[in-house]
Write an enzyme that holds these catalytic residues in place. Sequence first.
Site, mmCIF file in Angstrom:
data_model
loop_
_atom_site.group_PDB
_atom_site.id
_atom_site.type_symbol
_atom_site.label_atom_id
_atom_site.label_comp_id
_atom_site.label_asym_id
_atom_site.label_seq_id
_atom_site.Cartn_x
_atom_site.Cartn_y
_atom_site.Cartn_z
ATOM 1 N N ASP A 7 19.088 41.162 52.329
ATOM 2 C CA ASP A 7 19.946 40.653 53.391
ATOM 3 C C ASP A 7 21.266 41.406 53.340
ATOM 4 O O ASP A 7 21.732 41.790 52.266
ATOM 5 C CB ASP A 7 20.199 39.153 53.203
ATOM 6 C CG ASP A 7 21.064 38.583 54.313
ATOM 7 O OD1 ASP A 7 20.578 38.502 55.460
ATOM 8 O OD2 ASP A 7 22.227 38.233 54.041
ATOM 9 N N GLU A 9 25.367 41.439 54.906
ATOM 10 C CA GLU A 9 26.470 40.846 55.649
ATOM 11 C C GLU A 9 27.255 42.035 56.200
ATOM 12 O O GLU A 9 27.392 43.065 55.535
ATOM 13 C CB GLU A 9 27.346 39.962 54.770
ATOM 14 C CG GLU A 9 26.615 38.774 54.163
ATOM 15 C CD GLU A 9 25.974 37.839 55.169
ATOM 16 O OE1 GLU A 9 26.482 37.728 56.313
ATOM 17 O OE2 GLU A 9 24.963 37.207 54.822
ATOM 18 N N HIS A 156 25.026 32.406 54.412
ATOM 19 C CA HIS A 156 25.774 33.536 54.977
ATOM 20 C C HIS A 156 26.430 34.403 53.909
ATOM 21 O O HIS A 156 27.355 35.161 54.210
ATOM 22 C CB HIS A 156 26.804 33.090 56.016
ATOM 23 C CG HIS A 156 26.174 32.539 57.246
ATOM 24 N ND1 HIS A 156 25.355 33.280 58.072
ATOM 25 C CD2 HIS A 156 26.219 31.305 57.782
ATOM 26 C CE1 HIS A 156 24.942 32.523 59.064
ATOM 27 N NE2 HIS A 156 25.443 31.325 58.908
ATOM 28 N N ASP A 161 21.322 33.897 50.980
ATOM 29 C CA ASP A 161 20.333 33.985 52.053
ATOM 30 C C ASP A 161 19.029 34.595 51.549
ATOM 31 O O ASP A 161 17.940 34.177 51.952
ATOM 32 C CB ASP A 161 20.877 34.805 53.224
ATOM 33 C CG ASP A 161 21.913 34.048 54.044
ATOM 34 O OD1 ASP A 161 22.151 32.850 53.783
ATOM 35 O OD2 ASP A 161 22.498 34.668 54.954
#
Length: 180
Positions: A7, A9, A156, A161
Amino acid sequence: MNVVVFDLETTGLSPERDAVVEIGAVRVVNGRIEETQKYETLVRPMGESGQPLLIPWRVERIHGISNEMVRHAPTMPEVLPEFLEFVGDSAVVAHNIGFDSGFMRANARRCGLVWQPAAEYCTVQLSRRAFPRERAHNLTVLAERLGLNFAPGGRHRSYGDVQVTAQAYLRLLDMLKVGA
């Protein structure tokens, strides 16, 4: 089954204009999440010309990553070769794989590298197959449907996540009787 669940960000939604500020990943081997085989780093966002990019306040409100937090973090050209080595010849999994892979392809291209995992699996697509009558398939809703919980402060943030995405991936495969 050997996959890397990952994941990102970011500072926004565009792989061409925005930057990655965090990468989280964990390896799943033979249907087991291997918490000891994880990758997690903040990334100092830089523009194509090498100038620092600021994290917009509205994006910081979502993931909680501030400009101060990434001030001394490594940049993508420093991080990406290491992350590609971590992935190796594994397939990758993400929640909305198109978003995360789009950022990885754009960053790899800028760094003179190639993002070409063995295969890409998407937990959004698996969720749509498992729950065809449902309209929402975001990670929060999927976690609730599957009875999964985020670690405190984990939603988040890349690794938080990833933990839920990895669990969701395994449960969805079991529900759909699919092997990957």
